[in-house]
Design an enzyme around this catalytic site. Structure first.
Site, PDB file in Angstrom:
ATOM      1  N   ASN A   6       0.877  -1.171   0.000  1.00  0.00           N
ATOM      2  CA  ASN A   6       0.000   0.000   0.000  1.00  0.00           C
ATOM      3  C   ASN A   6       0.918   1.225   0.000  1.00  0.00           C
ATOM      4  O   ASN A   6       1.501   1.565   1.017  1.00  0.00           O
ATOM      5  CB  ASN A   6      -0.887  -0.042   1.256  1.00  0.00           C
ATOM      6  CG  ASN A   6      -1.729   1.219   1.409  1.00  0.00           C
ATOM      7  OD1 ASN A   6      -1.800   2.042   0.498  1.00  0.00           O
ATOM      8  ND2 ASN A   6      -2.363   1.357   2.564  1.00  0.00           N
ATOM      9  N   TRP A   7       1.033   1.837  -1.167  1.00  0.00           N
ATOM     10  CA  TRP A   7       2.016   2.930  -1.313  1.00  0.00           C
ATOM     11  C   TRP A   7       1.536   4.243  -0.704  1.00  0.00           C
ATOM     12  O   TRP A   7       2.308   5.185  -0.561  1.00  0.00           O
ATOM     13  CB  TRP A   7       2.353   3.139  -2.795  1.00  0.00           C
ATOM     14  CG  TRP A   7       3.082   1.984  -3.424  1.00  0.00           C
ATOM     15  CD1 TRP A   7       3.434   0.793  -2.816  1.00  0.00           C
ATOM     16  CD2 TRP A   7       3.555   1.885  -4.776  1.00  0.00           C
ATOM     17  NE1 TRP A   7       4.085  -0.009  -3.715  1.00  0.00           N
ATOM     18  CE2 TRP A   7       4.176   0.632  -4.919  1.00  0.00           C
ATOM     19  CE3 TRP A   7       3.508   2.759  -5.878  1.00  0.00           C
ATOM     20  CZ2 TRP A   7       4.760   0.222  -6.131  1.00  0.00           C
ATOM     21  CZ3 TRP A   7       4.082   2.340  -7.081  1.00  0.00           C
ATOM     22  CH2 TRP A   7       4.703   1.090  -7.190  1.00  0.00           C
ATOM     23  N   LYS A   8       0.254   4.325  -0.413  1.00  0.00           N
ATOM     24  CA  LYS A   8      -0.323   5.542   0.188  1.00  0.00           C
ATOM     25  C   LYS A   8       0.022   6.779  -0.652  1.00  0.00           C
ATOM     26  O   LYS A   8       0.088   6.687  -1.880  1.00  0.00           O
ATOM     27  CB  LYS A   8       0.139   5.667   1.640  1.00  0.00           C
ATOM     28  CG  LYS A   8      -0.136   4.391   2.438  1.00  0.00           C
ATOM     29  CD  LYS A   8       0.054   4.539   3.926  1.00  0.00           C
ATOM     30  CE  LYS A   8      -0.229   3.203   4.611  1.00  0.00           C
ATOM     31  NZ  LYS A   8      -0.131   3.246   6.050  1.00  0.00           N
ATOM     32  N   HIS A  92      -9.606   1.420   4.602  1.00  0.00           N
ATOM     33  CA  HIS A  92      -8.337   1.564   5.316  1.00  0.00           C
ATOM     34  C   HIS A  92      -8.523   2.496   6.519  1.00  0.00           C
ATOM     35  O   HIS A  92      -9.280   3.475   6.434  1.00  0.00           O
ATOM     36  CB  HIS A  92      -7.258   2.112   4.373  1.00  0.00           C
ATOM     37  CG  HIS A  92      -5.893   2.025   4.974  1.00  0.00           C
ATOM     38  ND1 HIS A  92      -5.421   2.978   5.841  1.00  0.00           N
ATOM     39  CD2 HIS A  92      -4.934   1.076   4.882  1.00  0.00           C
ATOM     40  CE1 HIS A  92      -4.206   2.612   6.252  1.00  0.00           C
ATOM     41  NE2 HIS A  92      -3.894   1.470   5.681  1.00  0.00           N
ATOM     42  N   GLU A  94      -6.820   4.811   7.653  1.00  0.00           N
ATOM     43  CA  GLU A  94      -6.540   6.235   7.389  1.00  0.00           C
ATOM     44  C   GLU A  94      -7.730   6.899   6.703  1.00  0.00           C
ATOM     45  O   GLU A  94      -7.991   8.083   6.922  1.00  0.00           O
ATOM     46  CB  GLU A  94      -5.243   6.361   6.569  1.00  0.00           C
ATOM     47  CG  GLU A  94      -4.021   6.103   7.454  1.00  0.00           C
ATOM     48  CD  GLU A  94      -2.830   5.485   6.743  1.00  0.00           C
ATOM     49  OE1 GLU A  94      -2.761   5.535   5.502  1.00  0.00           O
ATOM     50  OE2 GLU A  94      -1.957   4.937   7.451  1.00  0.00           O
ATOM     51  N   GLU A 164      -5.865  -4.932  10.386  1.00  0.00           N
ATOM     52  CA  GLU A 164      -4.816  -3.937  10.626  1.00  0.00           C
ATOM     53  C   GLU A 164      -5.089  -3.192  11.929  1.00  0.00           C
ATOM     54  O   GLU A 164      -5.856  -2.209  11.933  1.00  0.00           O
ATOM     55  CB  GLU A 164      -4.774  -2.931   9.485  1.00  0.00           C
ATOM     56  CG  GLU A 164      -4.474  -3.535   8.140  1.00  0.00           C
ATOM     57  CD  GLU A 164      -3.797  -2.535   7.215  1.00  0.00           C
ATOM     58  OE1 GLU A 164      -2.703  -2.845   6.733  1.00  0.00           O
ATOM     59  OE2 GLU A 164      -4.353  -1.438   6.994  1.00  0.00           O
ATOM     60  N   GLY A 170       2.147   2.130  10.752  1.00  0.00           N
ATOM     61  CA  GLY A 170       3.116   3.215  10.599  1.00  0.00           C
ATOM     62  C   GLY A 170       3.799   3.603  11.905  1.00  0.00           C
ATOM     63  O   GLY A 170       4.479   4.622  11.975  1.00  0.00           O
ATOM     64  N   SER A 210       3.042  -2.386  10.308  1.00  0.00           N
ATOM     65  CA  SER A 210       4.484  -2.471  10.539  1.00  0.00           C
ATOM     66  C   SER A 210       5.069  -3.854  10.238  1.00  0.00           C
ATOM     67  O   SER A 210       5.950  -4.324  10.950  1.00  0.00           O
ATOM     68  CB  SER A 210       4.833  -2.036  11.965  1.00  0.00           C
ATOM     69  OG  SER A 210       4.431  -0.691  12.174  1.00  0.00           O
ATOM     70  N   GLY A 231       2.685  -1.285   4.305  1.00  0.00           N
ATOM     71  CA  GLY A 231       2.773   0.142   4.007  1.00  0.00           C
ATOM     72  C   GLY A 231       4.227   0.552   3.808  1.00  0.00           C
ATOM     73  O   GLY A 231       4.804   0.388   2.724  1.00  0.00           O
ATOM     74  N   GLY A 232       4.842   1.088   4.860  1.00  0.00           N
ATOM     75  CA  GLY A 232       6.202   1.624   4.792  1.00  0.00           C
ATOM     76  C   GLY A 232       7.199   0.737   4.065  1.00  0.00           C
ATOM     77  O   GLY A 232       7.929   1.199   3.175  1.00  0.00           O
TER      78      GLY A 232
HETATM   79  P1  PGA Z   1       2.600   0.107   7.688  1.00  0.00           P
HETATM   80  O1  PGA Z   1       1.168   0.356   7.013  1.00  0.00           O
HETATM   81  O2  PGA Z   1       3.129  -1.194   7.139  1.00  0.00           O
HETATM   82  O3  PGA Z   1       3.425   1.283   7.320  1.00  0.00           O
HETATM   83  O4  PGA Z   1       2.344   0.002   9.173  1.00  0.00           O
HETATM   84  C1  PGA Z   1       0.273  -0.706   6.770  1.00  0.00           C
HETATM   85  C2  PGA Z   1      -0.992  -0.172   6.147  1.00  0.00           C
HETATM   86  O5  PGA Z   1      -1.396   0.939   6.483  1.00  0.00           O
HETATM   87  O6  PGA Z   1      -1.609  -0.843   5.292  1.00  0.00           O
END
Ligand code: PGA
Length: 248
Positions: A6-8, A92, A94, A164, A170, A210, A231-232
């Site tokens: 997930n590149w956000k 998600h 966010e 999640e 994050g 994470s 994500g990251g």
């Molecule tokens: P993260 O994000 O791996 O940076 O914790 C995961 C996500 O939001 O899908």
């Protein structure tokens, strides 16, 4: 197993295409594998990525609940489908936190995707406060009931669930494999009770929050964890590939 990046809100078009091509190259070197690799990229990248990748399934990060009309800034499921995008992340945390998305809206977005033959990675997860108060399972049950109860059994063919925990996204803090497995097992049992044995067995449940090369292996060994939403670590080709390898 599925490993989804997930590149956000990251990467310019050129950076995104480079990242995708580095991931592709590395996957080809890994040889045959039972891992499906997905990248959920920004809208601006999707068309080019669909046409330049082979081993990566291209997803959007969000989709409109509307079919078409006066909804400035929105992108519809039909538009995504028209350029060959395979699916979208929906719900998600966010989107829930910064864009006021609730369970009912998320259900509508899921339906919109499925009507347009787009797959869905549906996200659920509790806040830190919920976990501290011992309400994790209650929150998960509320979220998945509202989002998934009305779906028919066949629609689960196009749905992947991502657990999640919000406190792990994050933050560098990961749920322990035991904590994650507990929730995954709970979700699988919910599926069994509400949608039957077959749906419960075939639905893939990803863990997100994470995930890194250093913890992927242990998480993926748990019986009800079918991969990760990353994500990251999905922004660094080497890290992402190591996570893909851990799933293979
Ligand atoms: P993260 O994000 O791996 O940076 O914790 C995961 C996500 O939001 O899908």
């Amino acid at each position: 197993m599925i490993v989804a990046g997930n590149w956000k809100l990251n990467t310019t078009l050129i950076e995104g295409l480079n990242l995708a091509s580095r991931i592709e190259d590395s996957i080809s070197k890994l040889g045959p594998m039972e891992v499906r690799v997905i990248a959920a990229a920004p809208y601006t990248h999707l068309d080019r990525m669909v046409n330049s990748t082979d081993r990566i399934d291209v997803f959007a990060q969000d989709v409109s609940r509307h079919e078409s009309g006066a909804f400035t800034g929105e992108v519809s499921a039909g538009m995504l489908k028209s350029i060959g995008v395979k699916g979208s992340i929906v719900g998600h945390s966010e989107r829930r936190a910064y864009h006021g998305e609730n369970d009912e809206l998320i259900h509508e977005k899921i339906q919109m995707c499925l009507q347009h033959d787009l797959e869905v990675i549906y996200c659920c997860g509790e806040q830190l406060e919920d976990r501290k108060n011992g309400h994790t399972m209650k929150v998960i049950e509320r979220q998945i009931s509202k989002a998934l109860s009305k779906l028919n059994v066949d629609q689960f063919d196009s749905l992947v669930i991502a657990y999640e925990p919000v406190w792990a996204i994050g933050t560098g803090e990961t749920a322990t494999p035991r904590q994650a497995q507990e929730v995954h097992e709970f979700i699988r049992n919910w599926l069994k009770q509400n949608k039957g044995e077959e749906v419960s067995e075939k639905t893939q449940i990803l863990y997100g929050g994470s995930v890194k090369p250093g913890n992927a292996d242990e998480l993926f060994q748990k019986p009800d964890i079918d991969g990760g939403l990353i994500g990251g670590a999905s922004l660094k080709a080497e890290d992402f590939i190591q996570i893909v390898r851990a799933a293979g």
